[in-house]
Design a protein around this motif. Structure first.
Motif, PDB file in Angstrom:
ATOM      1  N   LEU A 163      21.097 -13.845  15.233  1.00 35.96           N
ATOM      2  CA  LEU A 163      21.483 -13.014  14.075  1.00 35.96           C
ATOM      3  C   LEU A 163      20.417 -12.585  13.063  1.00 35.96           C
ATOM      4  O   LEU A 163      20.497 -11.665  12.829  1.00 35.96           O
ATOM      5  CB  LEU A 163      22.438 -13.772  13.240  1.00 35.96           C
ATOM      6  N   ASP A 164      19.267 -13.354  13.355  1.00 36.76           N
ATOM      7  CA  ASP A 164      18.089 -13.234  12.670  1.00 36.76           C
ATOM      8  C   ASP A 164      17.384 -12.081  13.028  1.00 36.76           C
ATOM      9  O   ASP A 164      16.403 -11.768  12.634  1.00 36.76           O
ATOM     10  CB  ASP A 164      17.165 -14.575  12.493  1.00 36.76           C
ATOM     11  N   LEU A 165      17.650 -11.486  14.357  1.00 34.55           N
ATOM     12  CA  LEU A 165      16.926 -10.593  15.044  1.00 34.55           C
ATOM     13  C   LEU A 165      17.320  -9.177  14.465  1.00 34.55           C
ATOM     14  O   LEU A 165      16.668  -8.082  14.625  1.00 34.55           O
ATOM     15  CB  LEU A 165      17.363 -10.820  16.650  1.00 34.55           C
ATOM     16  N   GLU A 166      18.441  -9.144  13.882  1.00 40.80           N
ATOM     17  CA  GLU A 166      19.036  -8.156  13.130  1.00 40.80           C
ATOM     18  C   GLU A 166      18.646  -7.629  11.782  1.00 40.80           C
ATOM     19  O   GLU A 166      18.146  -8.816  11.029  1.00 40.80           O
ATOM     20  CB  GLU A 166      20.537  -8.146  13.048  1.00 40.80           C
ATOM     21  N   LYS A 167      17.944  -6.596  11.548  1.00 39.34           N
ATOM     22  CA  LYS A 167      16.919  -6.292  10.491  1.00 39.34           C
ATOM     23  C   LYS A 167      17.771  -6.448   9.127  1.00 39.34           C
ATOM     24  O   LYS A 167      17.340  -6.706   7.948  1.00 39.34           O
ATOM     25  CB  LYS A 167      16.641  -4.775  10.422  1.00 39.34           C
ATOM     26  N   ASP A 168      19.129  -6.336   9.089  1.00 38.81           N
ATOM     27  CA  ASP A 168      19.947  -6.355   8.014  1.00 38.81           C
ATOM     28  C   ASP A 168      20.703  -7.803   7.774  1.00 38.81           C
ATOM     29  O   ASP A 168      21.578  -7.852   6.604  1.00 38.81           O
ATOM     30  CB  ASP A 168      21.160  -5.323   7.757  1.00 38.81           C
ATOM     31  N   LEU A 169      20.494  -8.785   8.648  1.00 44.58           N
ATOM     32  CA  LEU A 169      21.079 -10.074   8.552  1.00 44.58           C
ATOM     33  C   LEU A 169      20.076 -11.464   8.404  1.00 44.58           C
ATOM     34  O   LEU A 169      19.007 -11.000   9.059  1.00 44.58           O
ATOM     35  CB  LEU A 169      21.910 -10.181   9.879  1.00 44.58           C
ATOM     36  N   GLU A 170      20.470 -12.030   7.536  1.00 39.64           N
ATOM     37  CA  GLU A 170      19.620 -13.177   7.160  1.00 39.64           C
ATOM     38  C   GLU A 170      20.328 -14.412   7.221  1.00 39.64           C
ATOM     39  O   GLU A 170      21.320 -14.448   6.384  1.00 39.64           O
ATOM     40  CB  GLU A 170      18.865 -13.205   5.847  1.00 39.64           C
ATOM     41  N   VAL A 171      20.022 -15.406   8.064  1.00 36.56           N
ATOM     42  CA  VAL A 171      20.973 -16.872   7.851  1.00 36.56           C
ATOM     43  C   VAL A 171      20.258 -17.486   6.832  1.00 36.56           C
ATOM     44  O   VAL A 171      19.052 -18.053   7.036  1.00 36.56           O
ATOM     45  CB  VAL A 171      20.823 -17.621   9.405  1.00 36.56           C
ATOM     46  N   VAL A 172      20.902 -17.842   5.864  1.00 36.18           N
ATOM     47  CA  VAL A 172      20.177 -18.637   4.635  1.00 36.18           C
ATOM     48  C   VAL A 172      20.623 -20.011   4.618  1.00 36.18           C
ATOM     49  O   VAL A 172      20.181 -20.841   3.817  1.00 36.18           O
ATOM     50  CB  VAL A 172      20.800 -17.946   3.243  1.00 36.18           C
ATOM     51  N   ALA A 173      21.471 -20.441   5.297  1.00 37.89           N
ATOM     52  CA  ALA A 173      22.035 -21.882   5.304  1.00 37.89           C
ATOM     53  C   ALA A 173      22.732 -22.104   6.761  1.00 37.89           C
ATOM     54  O   ALA A 173      23.360 -21.404   7.413  1.00 37.89           O
ATOM     55  CB  ALA A 173      22.818 -22.345   4.228  1.00 37.89           C
ATOM     56  N   GLN A 174      22.509 -23.641   7.195  1.00 38.88           N
ATOM     57  CA  GLN A 174      23.255 -24.115   8.283  1.00 38.88           C
ATOM     58  C   GLN A 174      23.861 -25.486   8.023  1.00 38.88           C
ATOM     59  O   GLN A 174      23.253 -26.276   7.577  1.00 38.88           O
ATOM     60  CB  GLN A 174      22.321 -24.215   9.552  1.00 38.88           C
ATOM     61  N   VAL A 175      25.074 -25.696   8.299  1.00 39.59           N
ATOM     62  CA  VAL A 175      25.592 -27.132   8.207  1.00 39.59           C
ATOM     63  C   VAL A 175      26.142 -27.323   9.311  1.00 39.59           C
ATOM     64  O   VAL A 175      26.669 -26.627  10.170  1.00 39.59           O
ATOM     65  CB  VAL A 175      26.582 -27.148   6.937  1.00 39.59           C
ATOM     66  N   GLY A 176      26.449 -28.831   9.765  1.00 37.48           N
ATOM     67  CA  GLY A 176      26.943 -29.178  10.983  1.00 37.48           C
ATOM     68  C   GLY A 176      28.260 -29.982  10.810  1.00 37.48           C
ATOM     69  O   GLY A 176      28.942 -30.475  11.615  1.00 37.48           O
ATOM     70  N   SER A 177      28.970 -29.766   9.441  1.00 35.52           N
ATOM     71  CA  SER A 177      30.245 -30.456   9.246  1.00 35.52           C
ATOM     72  C   SER A 177      30.974 -29.550   8.317  1.00 35.52           C
ATOM     73  O   SER A 177      30.530 -28.852   7.574  1.00 35.52           O
ATOM     74  CB  SER A 177      29.996 -31.703   8.643  1.00 35.52           C
ATOM     75  N   GLY A 178      32.392 -29.563   8.615  1.00 36.01           N
ATOM     76  CA  GLY A 178      33.351 -28.774   7.922  1.00 36.01           C
ATOM     77  C   GLY A 178      33.136 -29.278   6.142  1.00 36.01           C
ATOM     78  O   GLY A 178      33.550 -28.398   5.373  1.00 36.01           O
TER      79      GLY A 178
END
Length: 200
Positions: free
Chosen positions: A21-36
């Motif tokens: 997703l970070d390869l896309e110019k208009d998308l930015e991953v701002v957070a990641q979590v491993g649990s609901g």
């Protein structure tokens, strides 16, 4: 820039999705979590535009996490799961998800799904949508579903009754109903069939 939160209990999958997703110019991953269970707090902290949630996660499944995110924030939810089951699709949409795709979708299609969800559109895997129409709603009542969920780990009737504050007779009746409705021979089979359909 569309801000994204990723929630998946598999670190490798999270990392791969973030990298794509970070390869896309208009998308930015701002957070990641491993649990609901961590989803809502992370959404509040990072205010993503779109949250990509897996379904089967520890603590709280993606469907319940979706319900919390949609009820309490402006973030839209796109469910991205390995488990393309009609019952999961129905439950995710009922919980307020804006989209539902399976993980084997090509990266370009996933990025497009994020953009469409962000734009306020609904995105649903077409094959799964057709299967969902054919299979219909879960025949299990809310209480039967709850009892069958508690039976997944092989718990005794007494243990299930204690957990749910029900009588043992009521638990037996609900288990019997779930066995009949799933066409199973016993409760273990009923659990397997309900999971296969995405009803649990």
């Amino acid at each position: 820039m569309i801000r994204i939160l990723l929630a998946d209990d598999q670190a490798l999958v999270r990392g791969a999705l973030a990298a794509l997703l970070d390869l896309e110019k208009d998308l930015e991953v701002v957070a990641q979590v491993g649990s609901g269970a961590d989803v809502l707090a992370a959404v509040r902290e990072h205010a993503p535009d779109v949250a990509l949630l897996d379904i089967e996660m520890p603590g709280l499944d993606g469907i319940e996490a979706t319900r919390g995110v949609v009820a309490e924030t402006a973030t839209r939810v796109l469910v991205v799961t390995t488990f393309g089951r009609p019952g999961y699709l129905r439950r995710a949409l009922q919980a307020g998800a804006s989209g539902f795709v399976v993980k084997d979708v090509p990266a370009t299609q996933l990025a497009d799904a994020v953009r469409r969800v962000h734009a306020g559109l609904r995105v649903v895997d077409p094959t799964l949508a057709a299967d969902s129409l054919v299979s219909g709603d879960s025949p299990l009542t809310e209480r039967e579903t709850e009892v069958l969920r508690e039976a997944r780990d092989g718990a005794s009737v007494a243990a299930i009754a204690a957990r749910l504050h029900l009588s043992q007779g009521t638990v037996r009746n609900h288990l019997s109903a779930t066995i009949g409705k799933t066409g199973a021979a016993n409760r273990a089979e009923a659990v397997r069939e309900a999971e296969r359909q995405g009803w649990l």
